[in-house]
Design an enzyme around this catalytic site. Structure first.
Site, PDB file in Angstrom:
ATOM      1  N   SER A   6       0.903  -1.170   0.000  1.00  0.00           N
ATOM      2  CA  SER A   6       0.000   0.000   0.000  1.00  0.00           C
ATOM      3  C   SER A   6       0.925   1.199   0.000  1.00  0.00           C
ATOM      4  CB  SER A   6      -0.856  -0.009   1.254  1.00  0.00           C
ATOM      5  OG  SER A   6      -0.012   0.139   2.372  1.00  0.00           O
ATOM      6  N   TYR A  65       9.506   5.734   5.677  1.00  0.00           N
ATOM      7  CA  TYR A  65       9.135   7.154   5.764  1.00  0.00           C
ATOM      8  C   TYR A  65       8.165   7.415   6.923  1.00  0.00           C
ATOM      9  CZ  TYR A  65       5.073   5.576   3.030  1.00  0.00           C
ATOM     10  OH  TYR A  65       3.974   4.899   2.576  1.00  0.00           O
ATOM     11  N   GLU A  66       7.613   6.334   7.486  1.00  0.00           N
ATOM     12  CA  GLU A  66       6.724   6.535   8.641  1.00  0.00           C
ATOM     13  C   GLU A  66       7.525   6.692   9.924  1.00  0.00           C
ATOM     14  OE1 GLU A  66       2.792   3.962   7.345  1.00  0.00           O
ATOM     15  OE2 GLU A  66       4.568   2.905   8.042  1.00  0.00           O
ATOM     16  N   HIS A  70      -2.899  11.927  -6.546  1.00  0.00           N
ATOM     17  CA  HIS A  70      -3.356  10.851  -5.667  1.00  0.00           C
ATOM     18  C   HIS A  70      -4.557  10.114  -6.260  1.00  0.00           C
ATOM     19  CE1 HIS A  70      -3.247   8.780  -1.892  1.00  0.00           C
ATOM     20  NE2 HIS A  70      -4.539   8.956  -1.736  1.00  0.00           N
ATOM     21  N   ASN A 116       2.153   5.456 -11.443  1.00  0.00           N
ATOM     22  CA  ASN A 116       2.332   6.749 -12.103  1.00  0.00           C
ATOM     23  C   ASN A 116       3.584   6.682 -12.963  1.00  0.00           C
ATOM     24  OD1 ASN A 116       3.839   6.861  -9.419  1.00  0.00           O
ATOM     25  ND2 ASN A 116       4.734   8.583 -10.540  1.00  0.00           N
ATOM     26  N   HIS A 123       6.592   1.336   6.634  1.00  0.00           N
ATOM     27  CA  HIS A 123       7.474   2.038   5.717  1.00  0.00           C
ATOM     28  C   HIS A 123       8.502   2.875   6.464  1.00  0.00           C
ATOM     29  CE1 HIS A 123       3.690   1.483   3.411  1.00  0.00           C
ATOM     30  NE2 HIS A 123       4.506   1.251   2.410  1.00  0.00           N
ATOM     31  N   MET A 172       9.111   2.825  -2.386  1.00  0.00           N
ATOM     32  CA  MET A 172       9.590   3.137  -1.045  1.00  0.00           C
ATOM     33  C   MET A 172       9.438   1.935  -0.113  1.00  0.00           C
ATOM     34  SD  MET A 172       7.961   6.947  -0.684  1.00  0.00           S
ATOM     35  CE  MET A 172       8.092   8.137  -2.024  1.00  0.00           C
ATOM     36  N   SER A 173       9.559   0.769  -0.664  1.00  0.00           N
ATOM     37  CA  SER A 173       9.382  -0.440   0.160  1.00  0.00           C
ATOM     38  C   SER A 173      10.114  -1.615  -0.468  1.00  0.00           C
ATOM     39  CB  SER A 173       7.879  -0.763   0.253  1.00  0.00           C
ATOM     40  OG  SER A 173       7.426  -1.242  -1.015  1.00  0.00           O
ATOM     41  N   HIS A 179      -4.305   3.738   9.687  1.00  0.00           N
ATOM     42  CA  HIS A 179      -5.001   2.483   9.328  1.00  0.00           C
ATOM     43  C   HIS A 179      -4.236   1.325   9.961  1.00  0.00           C
ATOM     44  CE1 HIS A 179      -2.054   2.476   5.954  1.00  0.00           C
ATOM     45  NE2 HIS A 179      -2.089   1.177   6.159  1.00  0.00           N
ATOM     46  N   ALA A 199       3.381  -0.638  -4.884  1.00  0.00           N
ATOM     47  CA  ALA A 199       3.048   0.360  -5.903  1.00  0.00           C
ATOM     48  C   ALA A 199       4.336   1.097  -6.205  1.00  0.00           C
ATOM     49  CB  ALA A 199       2.012   1.334  -5.367  1.00  0.00           C
TER      50      ALA A 199
HETATM   51  C1  LIG Z   1       4.592   3.883  -4.037  1.00  0.00           C
HETATM   52  C2  LIG Z   1       5.335   4.820  -4.925  1.00  0.00           C
HETATM   53  C3  LIG Z   1       4.845   5.359  -6.094  1.00  0.00           C
HETATM   54  C4  LIG Z   1       5.851   6.175  -6.578  1.00  0.00           C
HETATM   55  N1  LIG Z   1       5.949   6.964  -7.664  1.00  0.00           N
HETATM   56  C5  LIG Z   1       7.103   7.668  -7.859  1.00  0.00           C
HETATM   57  O1  LIG Z   1       7.215   8.384  -8.856  1.00  0.00           O
HETATM   58  N2  LIG Z   1       8.143   7.593  -6.999  1.00  0.00           N
HETATM   59  C6  LIG Z   1       8.039   6.809  -5.911  1.00  0.00           C
HETATM   60  N3  LIG Z   1       9.053   6.736  -5.038  1.00  0.00           N
HETATM   61  N4  LIG Z   1       6.886   6.097  -5.693  1.00  0.00           N
HETATM   62  N5  LIG Z   1       6.575   5.255  -4.684  1.00  0.00           N
END
Ligand SMILES: Cc1cc2[nH]c(=O)nc(N)n2n1
Length: 289
Positions: free
Chosen positions: A31, A93-94, A262, A248, A91, A224-225, A69, A121
């Site tokens: 997530s 970042y948390e 978002h 994205n 994460h 980020m994971s 959550h 993601a």
């Molecule tokens: C979950 C996530 C989605 C993206 N998109 C992005 O451009 N750069 C990231 N670091 N992340 N991380």
């Protein structure tokens, strides 16, 4: 790292005492940054006679004080296959150190899991990737590790794994093959790719200069994971398969003023929910056979 082997054994024992099944497959439901729940309630809900354990109920589990959550560990059956599924993850970042983010992987190991499926993601850096595509992770760049930020730093406990674990075969080749075959079976090979993933600390998205650099070093998707969880999984010899949902397209030129918004990301997650579930289900079925 306060999670000694004994402490994590207590976490695992708490679960083993309450579930009859002994899952061999663990799934980390991504997530990304409060974005789409990659492994939506529905995946966990579709698990047969499931049992849920909110993280704060499990001894020694980090308490997600930040995101609000509550995550939970869900046990259940996917078409008869016993599964242990992390719904929501921790994460960096948390504010959790990487060894805290990755500790559930060690608990999975101590519960008896042998195979880990990690989902996340990510932003698509490879220009051929479209929003909504799936990227199977064939390798990663441990960007945070380059600065020495690693879930395994500190004293090593040989009961988990070796002091200097190899990472050259982190992403299991036969699982990647299965992932490709399942994509072909489902007729979605046009949106399924194999690529290199990197994890940054976040919480901010990257600058154009950072993305250009990452592209130069061969990164296809950025998130980020996952990297620290996979390193921890390989350390204790779990077989790993991981994939990203591209939420994205990373902006790598200064003229392009688009921003990943978002809503678009959420829509992507929702629109892909059933496809992702089908994808994971078929891979799990193949693992069972
Ligand atoms: C979950 C996530 C989605 C993206 N998109 C992005 O451009 N750069 C990231 N670091 N992340 N991380």
């Amino acid at each position: 790292n306060t999670y000694t082997f004994e402490a994590l054994q207590e976490s695992a024992q708490y679960l083993l005492d309450r579930v009859k099944m002994r899952p061999k497959i663990g799934i980390i439901c991504g997530s990304g940054m409060e974005q789409n729940e990659l492994c939506p309630g529905s995946l966990a809900d579709s698990l047969g006679n499931k049992q849920c354990f909110p993280y704060e109920e499990i001894p020694h589990f980090p308490v997600s004080t930040v995101t609000g959550h509550q995550g939970q560990m869900v046990f259940g059956y996917l078409q008869g296959v016993p599964i242990m599924c992390m719904q929501g993850r921790f994460h960096y970042y948390e504010g959790y150190p990487l060894w805290k983010c990755a500790m559930p992987v060690r608990v999975m190991k101590l519960v008896g899991v042998t195979h880990l499926i990690a989902t996340n993601a990510a932003g698509g850096l490879n220009p051929t990737y479209k929003v909504g595509d799936i990227m199977m992770v064939k390798d990663h760049v441990n960007m945070m590790g380059f600065a020495g930020n690693n879930p395994l730093q500190g004293p090593n406990d040989d009961r988990f794994g070796p002091r200097f674990p190899p990472m050259n075969k982190a992403y299991n080749a036969s699982l990647l093959e299965i992932g490709q075959q399942v994509a072909d079976e489902m007729g979605i090979s046009d949106i399924v790719h194999k690529g290199v993933y990197t994890c940054l600390g976040g919480p901010n998205f990257e600058t154009v200069a950072e993305l250009k650099m990452l592209r130069m070093i061969g990164v296809d998707a950025v998130g980020m994971s996952t990297v620290h969880e996979v390193i921890t999984a390989r350390h204790c010899d779990l077989t790993v398969f991981a994939f990203s949902l591209i939420t994205n397209q990373c902006i790598t030129d200064y003229e392009n003023h688009e921003e990943a918004n978002h809503e678009e990301v959420m829509d992507v997650g929702k629109s892909r929910q059933s496809l992702l579930q089908e994808y994971v289900l078929r891979i799990v079925m193949r693992l069972r056979d």
